[in-house]
Design a protein around this motif. Structure first.
Motif, PDB file in Angstrom:
ATOM      1  N   MET A 113      36.434  27.807  44.959  1.00  0.00           N
ATOM      2  CA  MET A 113      37.732  27.817  45.650  1.00  0.00           C
ATOM      3  C   MET A 113      38.606  28.913  45.041  1.00  0.00           C
ATOM      4  O   MET A 113      38.798  28.971  43.827  1.00  0.00           O
ATOM      5  CB  MET A 113      38.416  26.469  45.497  1.00  0.00           C
ATOM      6  N   SER A 114      39.122  29.823  45.880  1.00  0.00           N
ATOM      7  CA  SER A 114      39.940  30.915  45.375  1.00  0.00           C
ATOM      8  C   SER A 114      41.420  30.650  45.611  1.00  0.00           C
ATOM      9  O   SER A 114      41.808  29.854  46.470  1.00  0.00           O
ATOM     10  CB  SER A 114      39.542  32.224  46.050  1.00  0.00           C
ATOM     11  N   GLU A 115      42.232  31.337  44.837  1.00  0.00           N
ATOM     12  CA  GLU A 115      43.683  31.223  44.927  1.00  0.00           C
ATOM     13  C   GLU A 115      44.259  32.598  45.204  1.00  0.00           C
ATOM     14  O   GLU A 115      43.861  33.590  44.575  1.00  0.00           O
ATOM     15  CB  GLU A 115      44.240  30.654  43.621  1.00  0.00           C
ATOM     16  N   ARG A 116      45.193  32.700  46.154  1.00  0.00           N
ATOM     17  CA  ARG A 116      45.826  33.979  46.474  1.00  0.00           C
ATOM     18  C   ARG A 116      47.035  34.194  45.553  1.00  0.00           C
ATOM     19  O   ARG A 116      47.938  33.365  45.490  1.00  0.00           O
ATOM     20  CB  ARG A 116      46.250  33.990  47.945  1.00  0.00           C
ATOM     21  N   ILE A 117      47.025  35.318  44.827  1.00  0.00           N
ATOM     22  CA  ILE A 117      48.135  35.706  43.954  1.00  0.00           C
ATOM     23  C   ILE A 117      48.793  36.943  44.544  1.00  0.00           C
ATOM     24  O   ILE A 117      48.115  37.903  44.919  1.00  0.00           O
ATOM     25  CB  ILE A 117      47.635  35.985  42.520  1.00  0.00           C
ATOM     26  N   VAL A 118      50.112  36.918  44.622  1.00  0.00           N
ATOM     27  CA  VAL A 118      50.871  38.018  45.214  1.00  0.00           C
ATOM     28  C   VAL A 118      51.760  38.656  44.150  1.00  0.00           C
ATOM     29  O   VAL A 118      52.482  37.959  43.432  1.00  0.00           O
ATOM     30  CB  VAL A 118      51.752  37.517  46.374  1.00  0.00           C
ATOM     31  N   ASN A 173      37.709  30.848  37.603  1.00  0.00           N
ATOM     32  CA  ASN A 173      37.561  31.426  36.263  1.00  0.00           C
ATOM     33  C   ASN A 173      38.526  32.583  36.000  1.00  0.00           C
ATOM     34  O   ASN A 173      38.456  33.228  34.956  1.00  0.00           O
ATOM     35  CB  ASN A 173      36.121  31.906  36.062  1.00  0.00           C
ATOM     36  N   GLY A 174      39.390  32.867  36.981  1.00  0.00           N
ATOM     37  CA  GLY A 174      40.363  33.942  36.797  1.00  0.00           C
ATOM     38  C   GLY A 174      39.844  35.318  37.138  1.00  0.00           C
ATOM     39  O   GLY A 174      40.477  36.321  36.794  1.00  0.00           O
TER      40      GLY A 174
END
Length: 573
Positions: free
Chosen positions: A1-6, A26-27
């Motif tokens: 599962m990925s996370e969107r960073i803006v 895992n970053g």
């Protein structure tokens, strides 16, 4: 599962850039998107204007890259009209651009990029005596006593204790990605402050030769520089000697401050090999040692290196529609009324705005569709990186002796292979090596100009094709130049003495481009993918990689109101 960073805006750059990345559990960055968030428009402003005046308009594309846009524009007009400029004019133009390089690269290293590697607050814990010892071991720069570094440290301590860090506010101080000991941090902070004073001196060279800085004056057909060593009003002997002294001082600062600092800092980050990216490199070439129209005499050779293959250099032809095309499949433009998978060469290019993005406020862009005001330039369909690293790679692959020598010698000192250059650290090292070379070329070109003047040659302008009555009814031209941030091209179509069409493809458009028709990613996006982030809430790694390109989004996108033809004015309270 990925996370969107803006990250919006990316700070410590010129212009407005938004970066969105998808990070796994895992970053690690798995995907990245680069978006220019203001709109391009200067090509529309210069339509129907006198080609001899266009340089003054497009010079305003940016407040930093003024000289390079002016020269690229003038070269485009001169190419279209087949104007050959006098030798002195060429030397002065190169001196202007070389001055721009040295100033820009030093300012970028200390004031835009160094804080990605240097922990300012850590400097408060340094031993000034040890900083002095380190400084004296790597350089003969006179400002290196324990007392000097104690004074600098006290200034930093005062800022930190006040809670008002001023120019050092909002940094990720204490981040685990910082590796320098406090003493080297103190050394870098001291030179950061010194560079603030130094940078205002070297630009006086442009003021003397071209009237002012920024936005120095140029002219189609040569230079409007009145060389006259015996005149009180022209560029006389005293002013020429002033320029010569400024060049000597610039060389001293580069060789005794910038390069030693670069190598000292780089030695602590030798394992930081992230940020290589696409490994395709583009260089138009520049800085001729003789006949300015003979590309074989370029100190910076033109060419293409694909997939990091240093055994082959391919040609680049800016007049060939197959070599340079701009795609708009993920950009807020249309071609011929639609957004198709077909690119356009700049001679046939158009600037037709069509914003389809989300309305503010919004959290993320729809990156499956259009997401940037930048177009996507491609060489024969390939995304390319341009800039200092690209020039070093193309020069190295071309066998340019001074480039090969300085690269090999530096990598030997750092105990790194050539492949290590293909990283954010390598990009930063390449910029420093280029500055060292160009400061030498600056000295050499000034000596050649002085020799010409002493020999009685003071000609700087040829007006033989100045009048529009001598021009063909329809003609096209391309002007290219190597700007500090990379390969810059301006294309002009002249009809009946007026500008019929104008397109500029700038370094940050190449590097920061969105995806193209085949979903190929640009240099920024490729460089971010695979990077390990230590703290998703403090994206230092993203800043470090993006800053290594020295972004200039003001060049890549320009803000204007197409209804009133007024630029947008933003007032801060």
């Amino acid at each position: 599962m990925s996370e969107r960073i803006v990250v919006d805006p990316i700070t410590r750059i010129e212009g407005h850039l938004r970066v969105e990345v998808d990070v796994d559990e895992n970053g690690v960055i798995k995907d990245a998107f680069s978006s220019g968030t203001s709109v391009r428009g200067l090509e529309l402003i210069v339509k129907d204007r006198d080609p001899r005046d266009v340089w003054a308009y497009v010079q305003r594309i940016c407040g930093v890259c003024t000289t390079t846009h002016a020269l690229a524009s003038i070269r485009a007009v001169e190419d279209a009209l087949q104007i050959k400029i006098p030798r002195n004019a060429h030397l002065i133009r190169d001196i202007m651009n070389e001055t721009q390089f040295v100033h820009d690269h030093v300012v970028h290293f200390y004031h835009l990029h160094a804080l990605d590697w240097v922990d300012v607050v850590s400097a408060t814990n340094a031993d000034p005596a040890e900083t002095s010892r380190i400084a004296q071991s790597i350089s003969s720069w006179p400002k290196s006593s324990p007392g000097y570094f104690t004074d600098v440290q006290n200034k930093v301590k005062k800022l930190v204790s006040s809670g008002q860090l001023g120019i050092f506010a909002n940094g990720y101080w204490g981040h685990k990605a910082y590796k320098l000991p406090p003493e080297v941090n103190l050394l870098a902070v001291a030179h950061y402050l010194e560079a603030l004073d130094w940078q205002k001196e070297i630009v006086k060279i442009q003021t003397i030769f071209c009237g002012k800085n920024p936005h120095p004056h140029y002219v189609v057909g040569g230079m409007a520089t009145p060389l006259d060593i015996d005149s009180d009003n022209g560029i006389h002997a005293e002013r020429l000697m002033h320029v010569s002294r400024l060049i000597d001082e610039a060389q001293q600062f580069v060789n005794q401050v910038y390069i030693p600092d670069l190598l000292a800092i780089g030695s602590f980050y030798k394992d930081w090999t992230y940020g290589g990216g696409i490994n395709n490199y583009l260089c138009y070439g520049d800085f001729s040692t003789g006949d300015i129209y003979d590309t074989k005499l370029y100190r910076m050779p033109s060419g293409i290196v694909l997939n990091g293959n240093l055994k082959e250099v391919l040609d680049v032809d800016l007049n060939d529609p197959k070599h340079v095309q701009e795609f708009i499949d993920h950009s807020w433009y249309t071609y011929d009324g639609k957004r198709a998978g077909k690119g356009k060469h700049p001679f046939d290019g158009e600037t037709t705005l069509d914003y389809t993005g989300p309305k503010a406020p919004f959290k993320t862009l729809d990156t499956e569709k259009e997401y940037s005001w930048l177009k996507a330039p491609r060489w024969k369909g390939h995304p390319m990186e341009t800039g200092p690293l690209a020039r070093m790679m193309v020069g190295y692959a071309s066998g340019k002796e001074e480039i090969v020598t300085i690269v090999d010698d530096t990598l030997k000192k750092l105990e790194l292979p050539v492949s290590a250059l293909q990283s954010a650290l390598g990009r930063t090292v390449a910029r420093g090596l280029e500055t060292k070379l160009i400061s030498g070329w600056l000295r050499d070109d000034m000596d050649k100009l002085l020799k010409n003047i002493k020999g009685g040659n003071q000609v700087t302008f040829d007006r033989s094709k100045w009048e529009p009555s001598t021009w063909p009814e329809r003609t096209k031209g391309v002007g290219w130049i190597e700007a500090p941030r990379g390969a810059l091209g301006h294309w002009i179509d002249i009809k009946n003495g007026k500008t019929e069409n104008y397109q500029a493809v700038v370094p940050s458009t190449w590097n920061a481009s969105p995806r193209d028709a085949k979903n190929k990613i640009g240099a920024y996006e490729a460089a971010l993918i695979g990077t390990q982030m230590l703290d998703k809430h403090q994206p230092l790694e993203i800043m470090r990689i993006i800053h290594s390109f020295d972004p200039c989004l003001a060049c890549a996108v320009h803000l204007t109101d197409l209804e009133t033809n007024n630029t947008t004015e933003i007032r801060l309270g």
